[in-house]
Every structure is written in C-alpha cells, then in structure tokens.
Write an enzyme that holds these catalytic residues in place. Structure first.
Site, PDB file in Angstrom:
ATOM      1  N   ARG A 140       0.819  -1.294   0.100  1.00 15.64           N
ATOM      2  CA  ARG A 140       0.020   0.171  -0.003  1.00 15.64           C
ATOM      3  C   ARG A 140       0.892   1.271  -0.045  1.00 15.64           C
ATOM      4  O   ARG A 140       1.675   1.437   0.947  1.00 15.64           O
ATOM      5  CB  ARG A 140      -0.696  -0.037   1.318  1.00 15.64           C
ATOM      6  CG  ARG A 140      -1.685   1.234   1.228  1.00 15.64           C
ATOM      7  CD  ARG A 140      -2.491   1.156   2.527  1.00 15.64           C
ATOM      8  NE  ARG A 140      -3.213   2.605   2.839  1.00 15.64           N
ATOM      9  CZ  ARG A 140      -3.135   3.312   3.569  1.00 15.64           C
ATOM     10  NH1 ARG A 140      -1.802   3.076   4.633  1.00 15.64           N
ATOM     11  NH2 ARG A 140      -3.486   4.692   3.895  1.00 15.64           N
ATOM     12  N   HIS A 162      -2.450  11.001   0.402  1.00 19.77           N
ATOM     13  CA  HIS A 162      -1.859  10.700   1.747  1.00 19.77           C
ATOM     14  C   HIS A 162      -1.152  12.038   2.124  1.00 19.77           C
ATOM     15  O   HIS A 162       0.014  12.123   2.492  1.00 19.77           O
ATOM     16  CB  HIS A 162      -0.760   9.642   1.859  1.00 19.77           C
ATOM     17  CG  HIS A 162      -0.631   8.986   3.199  1.00 19.77           C
ATOM     18  ND1 HIS A 162      -0.975   7.709   3.426  1.00 19.77           N
ATOM     19  CD2 HIS A 162      -0.416   9.452   4.406  1.00 19.77           C
ATOM     20  CE1 HIS A 162      -0.690   7.373   4.651  1.00 19.77           C
ATOM     21  NE2 HIS A 162      -0.108   8.623   5.494  1.00 19.77           N
ATOM     22  N   GLU A 167      -6.917   8.907   6.081  1.00 20.27           N
ATOM     23  CA  GLU A 167      -7.410   9.443   7.360  1.00 20.27           C
ATOM     24  C   GLU A 167      -7.852  10.808   7.212  1.00 20.27           C
ATOM     25  O   GLU A 167      -7.199  11.595   7.851  1.00 20.27           O
ATOM     26  CB  GLU A 167      -5.993   9.436   8.249  1.00 20.27           C
ATOM     27  CG  GLU A 167      -5.408   7.793   8.586  1.00 20.27           C
ATOM     28  CD  GLU A 167      -4.596   8.014   9.725  1.00 20.27           C
ATOM     29  OE1 GLU A 167      -4.377   9.167  10.369  1.00 20.27           O
ATOM     30  OE2 GLU A 167      -4.008   6.763  10.132  1.00 20.27           O
ATOM     31  N   ASN A 204      -7.115   2.384   9.902  1.00 18.55           N
ATOM     32  CA  ASN A 204      -5.892   2.698  10.243  1.00 18.55           C
ATOM     33  C   ASN A 204      -6.065   2.474  12.038  1.00 18.55           C
ATOM     34  O   ASN A 204      -6.850   3.357  12.335  1.00 18.55           O
ATOM     35  CB  ASN A 204      -5.039   3.817  10.007  1.00 18.55           C
ATOM     36  CG  ASN A 204      -4.791   3.813   8.395  1.00 18.55           C
ATOM     37  OD1 ASN A 204      -4.805   2.825   7.720  1.00 18.55           O
ATOM     38  ND2 ASN A 204      -4.275   5.127   8.270  1.00 18.55           N
ATOM     39  N   TYR A 234      -3.883   2.286  15.919  1.00 14.21           N
ATOM     40  CA  TYR A 234      -2.587   2.414  16.552  1.00 14.21           C
ATOM     41  C   TYR A 234      -2.753   2.198  17.935  1.00 14.21           C
ATOM     42  O   TYR A 234      -1.975   1.343  18.442  1.00 14.21           O
ATOM     43  CB  TYR A 234      -1.737   3.604  16.265  1.00 14.21           C
ATOM     44  CG  TYR A 234      -1.092   3.792  14.975  1.00 14.21           C
ATOM     45  CD1 TYR A 234      -0.037   3.409  14.684  1.00 14.21           C
ATOM     46  CD2 TYR A 234      -2.016   4.282  13.874  1.00 14.21           C
ATOM     47  CE1 TYR A 234       0.478   3.407  13.231  1.00 14.21           C
ATOM     48  CE2 TYR A 234      -1.444   4.279  12.442  1.00 14.21           C
ATOM     49  CZ  TYR A 234      -0.234   3.807  12.387  1.00 14.21           C
ATOM     50  OH  TYR A 234       0.182   4.014  11.128  1.00 14.21           O
ATOM     51  N   GLU A 246      -3.531   0.430   8.002  1.00 14.21           N
ATOM     52  CA  GLU A 246      -2.064   0.832   8.993  1.00 14.21           C
ATOM     53  C   GLU A 246      -2.187   0.123  10.143  1.00 14.21           C
ATOM     54  O   GLU A 246      -3.366   0.252  11.127  1.00 14.21           O
ATOM     55  CB  GLU A 246      -1.824   2.051   8.937  1.00 14.21           C
ATOM     56  CG  GLU A 246      -1.455   2.767   7.553  1.00 14.21           C
ATOM     57  CD  GLU A 246      -1.192   4.555   7.912  1.00 14.21           C
ATOM     58  OE1 GLU A 246      -1.240   4.577   9.093  1.00 14.21           O
ATOM     59  OE2 GLU A 246      -1.252   5.071   6.912  1.00 14.21           O
TER      60      GLU A 246
HETATM   61  C1  GBH Z   1      -0.833   7.453  10.887  1.00 12.54           C
HETATM   62  O1  GBH Z   1      -1.615   8.520  11.317  1.00 12.54           O
HETATM   63  C2  GBH Z   1      -0.370   8.105   9.272  1.00 12.54           C
HETATM   64  O2  GBH Z   1      -1.220   7.756   8.422  1.00 12.54           O
HETATM   65  C3  GBH Z   1       1.037   8.014   8.947  1.00 12.54           C
HETATM   66  O3  GBH Z   1       1.270   8.556   7.866  1.00 12.54           O
HETATM   67  C4  GBH Z   1       2.051   8.009  10.051  1.00 12.54           C
HETATM   68  O4  GBH Z   1       3.294   7.860   9.577  1.00 12.54           O
HETATM   69  C5  GBH Z   1       1.544   7.217  11.200  1.00 12.54           C
HETATM   70  O5  GBH Z   1       0.416   7.452  11.593  1.00 12.54           O
HETATM   71  C6  GBH Z   1       2.477   6.908  12.343  1.00 12.54           C
HETATM   72  O6  GBH Z   1       2.680   8.032  13.037  1.00 12.54           O
HETATM   73  O7  GBH Z   1       1.824  13.592  18.887  1.00 12.54           O
HETATM   74  O8  GBH Z   1      -0.101  13.878  20.502  1.00 12.54           O
HETATM   75  O9  GBH Z   1       0.119  15.512  18.642  1.00 12.54           O
HETATM   76  C7  GBH Z   1      -1.961   7.993  12.872  1.00 12.54           C
HETATM   77  C8  GBH Z   1      -2.591   9.053  13.575  1.00 12.54           C
HETATM   78  C9  GBH Z   1      -2.259  11.404  13.952  1.00 12.54           C
HETATM   79  C10 GBH Z   1      -1.586   9.674  15.395  1.00 12.54           C
HETATM   80  C11 GBH Z   1      -1.160  12.229  14.678  1.00 12.54           C
HETATM   81  C12 GBH Z   1      -0.627  10.558  15.865  1.00 12.54           C
HETATM   82  C13 GBH Z   1      -0.097  12.891  16.877  1.00 12.54           C
HETATM   83  C14 GBH Z   1      -0.789  12.726  18.346  1.00 12.54           C
HETATM   84  N1  GBH Z   1      -1.535  10.199  13.923  1.00 12.54           N
HETATM   85  N2  GBH Z   1      -1.067  11.910  16.187  1.00 12.54           N
HETATM   86  S1  GBH Z   1       0.333  14.004  19.273  1.00 12.54           S
END
Ligand code: GBH
Length: 491
Positions: free
Chosen positions: A84, A129, A174, A317, A319, A390
């Site tokens: 992807r 993206h 996203e 996605n 996490y 993701e």
């Molecule tokens: C993904 O978003 C993205 O699709 C990808 O591009 C990225 O590399 C990957 O995450 C890993 O980071 O630090 O408290 O401000 C996941 C959603 C959005 C989660 C931004 C972390 C920052 C929180 N992300 N967020 S903070």
C-alpha cells in the site's frame, strides 16, 4: 495460557492478505526533481523550518524516488503479497491541475508499479496521503468547495494512466486526522487554526471529494478496468476510564461517534449522512455559541446518496487506545473545536508500554474491539471486507526491536480472535511501515520501520530489524509464532 487460541484454527485464512504500507511524502524525497511541483508540506516546511521537532523536512527523506528498486527488494523479503503506497499528486500534476501532466512523474509510478507486479507484489494505491499541491492549498485546500472538482480531475488522470494495472485504489488517507490536525489543532500542515469551523469544512469537502471520485470510477472506469475503490479511515479505540461508570461509558461512545462515525456513517450506514448524534451535538453547541448556522455543513439529498455505499472496502488505520471520561473543558482544548464539541477527556493507562512515541501506548485488545464495533455498526461490512490499512509502533532506532516484534504478534493475535471467534470480516493487514520515514511534524525522530534507515548516510542505507524477520515469518506461515524471536534472557 495467554496465547492458547480457544479456536480450532489458529491460522489466518487462505484469502487473508498480508501487506506493508508507506506514503509518498514520507519516503520519496526528490522534492524538486524531474518536474515535480511543490506540495504544501514542501512549501510550508521550507518557510517554517521549526515546525518539525528536528527542523527537518521531506526534501530527501528515505530517497525512495531513486531507491525504489531497493524498496521492492525489501518488500519481497518480507514475503508479503501487497504494497500500500501513495502517489504524490504534485509529481504527476505539478500545478495540481490536469492541464499539465509531468511525463517524468508519470514514468516513475508506471515503472514502480510494473516492477512490483513483475515480482508478484500487488500495489494498492492511495491518491491522497496528506500532500496537497501548494497552488490548491493557497486556495484553502479541502475547505474550498471547488476542490471536489479538481480532486476528481486528478483521480481521472491517475485512473487513465494506471487503471489498466492498478485494481485497488483508496482515495484519501485518514480524513479525520488530516482535518483535525491540519485545519483545527494546526499541528500538521497546512497548520490552519480554524478549529471548530475549518476542521468541519475539511471533513465535508473531503467526504464529497471521495464520493465524487468513487462515482466517477463506477461510471467511467469500472466497466472495463474492473477494479475497486475505497477510503481509509482511522480510529483510536475508546474505552471508558472507569468501566463501572455510566458517564465514562457514554463518553467513550461520544468519542467514537465524533471521531470515527462522523466519517464512517455517511459512507457505510444504510441511512447515510452524518450520524444524528454528531449533527445534534454540533448544531446545539453552535447555537449556544451564538452562531447563526451550524458549524457542521449540510449535505444535499443527492450528496447523501452519492456518499452512501461509496466504498468497496472498509480501510481502517489503528494504533492505540485511549481511556475516556466526560469533561466540559480541558486546558489544551480550543473553543470552538471538535475536541470541545466532543467533550471527552482522553487519557492513557500509564502501565501500558510506550516504546516509541508518547501518543502510542500498546493495548492489543483495542484492535479487536474496534473491528467488532465497525462490524456491529455497519452491517454493510458483511458484504465488503475490512482491511487494516495501517498498524504499527515506533522505536528509538534500534535494530533489535523486540517491542515491535511483540506489538505485531499481539495485535495480529487479537485480529485472529476477531476473525475466528467474533466472525469479523477482516480480509487484510498492512504493517506501518516498510522503513523509517519522515513522520510529519515529528520529523525523523520516531522510527516506525520494519527496516531501519540510516538517514545520515548519503545512501540512506536500509537494514532489516528483527521485526522484519518476524513479520516475514507470519506472512509466509500465516501463523503467529510467539517463540520465533526470543528476547535474550537477562542474567
Ligand atoms: C498515521 O496516522 C499516518 O497515516 C501515517 O502517515 C503516520 O506515519 C503514522 O500514523 C504513524 O505516526 O503527537 O499527540 O500530537 C496515525 C494518526 C495522527 C497519530 C497524529 C498521532 C499525533 C498525536 N496520528 N497523532 S500528538
């Protein structure tokens, strides 16, 4: 025993897809080569070098524009069948518009796709993206209603150029994070602090852009290209802080309604449109705040119809998990904003590991609950697959990334339970990410790769981490072997 599957079959199904994900801006570099135009991340970071924690930018990144053959070799070594990736809009349309197509950019992706297919790796291609061409950003990006037409033009160019060999497309990665961080919180480019208004305009026109592209593909391309088009949403899992408190349970629901269902409901529900809860909440807040209109725009009936059912799969996605309780005001909230409208205080359990970044604490059961939530709320997913587009975790730069090995084992194990015990229609999984990359405002500090990239070396040398070996074992055997990589015992 923690890892005894109480199911007869502990393998991933035959048709389950294993893949790995990247995004153009995070790996390609070559920001001004071979006729590429500027994206808003180029322009903004050149003007505001302090925006990223390490004052870095994406000028070179992992140099995948030049090293794509190495990338392909790395993907092959992972034993996965799917890749992807995303197209940089500015690389094929330097001004963003379709009157000027950049031949060299076109050739780059054509070559990459063909080389992947030669070694039996299927590319799944994302159109957006997060790297909006600068000329459109200057016009307000996704908050400008006209972007819907221009995004469609770009998509048509991509379908015409590559639709003969690309059969799975995702429109947008996203939308929630993009609008929230970029148009509200302003911690991502375009760094527009129009919280409470801009973030909903972005949401609204991104959804409409997605629908417009889906309907165009359906009409103009699907009859002969026979591919599928979808979108990738993101969601943290949301648990009540105190599972015995009714108000915490309610807060956890509110969060999912405002941050996931706002995007999912218009596309995947039977009725379409924003969920009633979201509509009422934002209307009421707007009224109380003396606005003469709701800060959340309305769809027309035709738009509701165009959006409903406009995705051939549920890209997701995921996490991490947060613990929720109700709150009227938190110190970091802006007013108005989606945070303030949601009214939920988000915390993480301090006992959960945070091997890479502060925001990502490891809680594997969250992925199982999220997939179940999607399956329970959107019955359409009985007919279309859920793809985890993701999932991954950061590290501090080490090759021996035991935490990531366990992360993938444990999250994938929860996914197996969702498949076999809960009968969720999950058909694929894409690890984030192939190699260490440019992590947006976090620069090159967090490392999310299965491969380490030596950003100090001119060659951007890539080295497999232990997690690459482990993921390969999972992809090849279709099973999780918790003993495959053993952490050396401490004496
Ligand atoms: C993904 O978003 C993205 O699709 C990808 O591009 C990225 O590399 C990957 O995450 C890993 O980071 O630090 O408290 O401000 C996941 C959603 C959005 C989660 C931004 C972390 C920052 C929180 N992300 N967020 S903070």
């Amino acid at each position: 025993l923690k890892y005894d599957l109480r199911v007869s079959n502990n393998s991933f199904p035959e048709d389950f897809i294993f893949g790995v994900s990247t995004a153009a801006f995070q790996i390609e570099g070559a920001w001004n080569e071979d006729g590429r135009g500027e994206s808003m991340w180029d322009t903004y970071l050149h003007q505001h070098p302090n925006f990223t924690v390490d004052h870095s930018n994406g000028d070179v990144a992992a140099d995948s524009y030049h090293k794509y053959m190495d990338d392909i070799e790395m993907i092959r070594n992972l034993g996965v069948s799917h890749y992807r990736m995303s197209i940089s809009w500015s690389r094929i349309l330097p001004n963003g518009t379709d009157n000027n197509i950049n031949h060299m950019g076109v050739i780059y992706y054509r070559t990459l796709f063909e080389e992947l297919l030669k070694v039996n790796i299927t590319p799944i291609v994302t159109l957006f993206h997060w790297d909006m061409p600068t000329p459109f950003m200057d016009l307000g990006g996704w908050s400008n209603p006209k972007i819907v037409d221009y995004f469609k033009d770009y998509a048509r160019v991509a379908f015409n150029l590559y639709g003969d060999i690309i059969k799975t497309w995702t429109t947008i990665n996203e939308p929630h994070q993009h609008c929230y961080m970029g148009y509200g919180l302003s911690t991502y480019v375009p760094a527009i602090a129009s919280h409470g208004i801009g973030e909903y305009l972005c949401t609204h026109y991104i959804l409409l852009s997605h629908a417009r592209v889906y309907r165009m593909y359906e009409k103009e391309f699907r009859p002969y290209q026979k591919g599928v088009v979808g979108i990738t949403l993101d969601a943290f899992w949301s648990d009540p802080k105190d599972p015995n408190k009714a108000e915490d349970i309610e807060a956890a629901h509110w969060y999912l309604k405002m941050h996931l269902d706002m995007y999912a409901h218009p596309i995947y529900s039977d009725t379409g449109d924003y969920p009633d809860f979201v509509r009422e909440r934002i209307n009421n807040m707007s009224l109380q705040q003396n606005y003469s209109r709701s800060r959340l725009p309305y769809f027309t009936d035709e738009e509701i119809d165009a959006l409903r059912g406009s995705s051939d799969f549920f890209g997701l996605n995921h996490y991490t998990t947060y613990l929720m309780s109700p709150s009227n005001m938190e110190e970091k909230w802006k007013v108005p904003s989606i945070d303030h409208d949601t009214g939920v205080k988000m915390e993480q359990n301090p006992s959960w590991a945070r091997p890479g970044t502060e925001w990502l604490s490891v809680h594997p059961p969250g992925i199982r609950k999220l997939v179940n939530y999607v399956q329970a709320n959107y019955l359409i997913v009985k007919k279309i697959p859920i793809l985890i587009t993701e999932n991954g975790v950061g590290d501090k730069g080490q090759i021996e990334d035991y935490e990531r090995v366990s992360f993938f084992n444990d999250y994938l194990y929860q996914l197996l339970l969702a498949i076999h015990q809960d009968h969720c229609n999950v058909k694929g999984y894409f690890a984030w990410t192939l190699m260490d990359d440019f992590e947006w405002s976090d620069g090159y500090v967090p490392k999310f790769g299965l491969y380490k990239v030596d950003f100090d070396s001119p060659n951007k040398t890539r080295t497999p981490k232990l997690s690459a070996k482990n993921y390969e074992h999972i992809a090849r055997t279709r099973k999780i072997d918790f003993n495959y990589i053993q952490r050396p015992l401490l004496h």
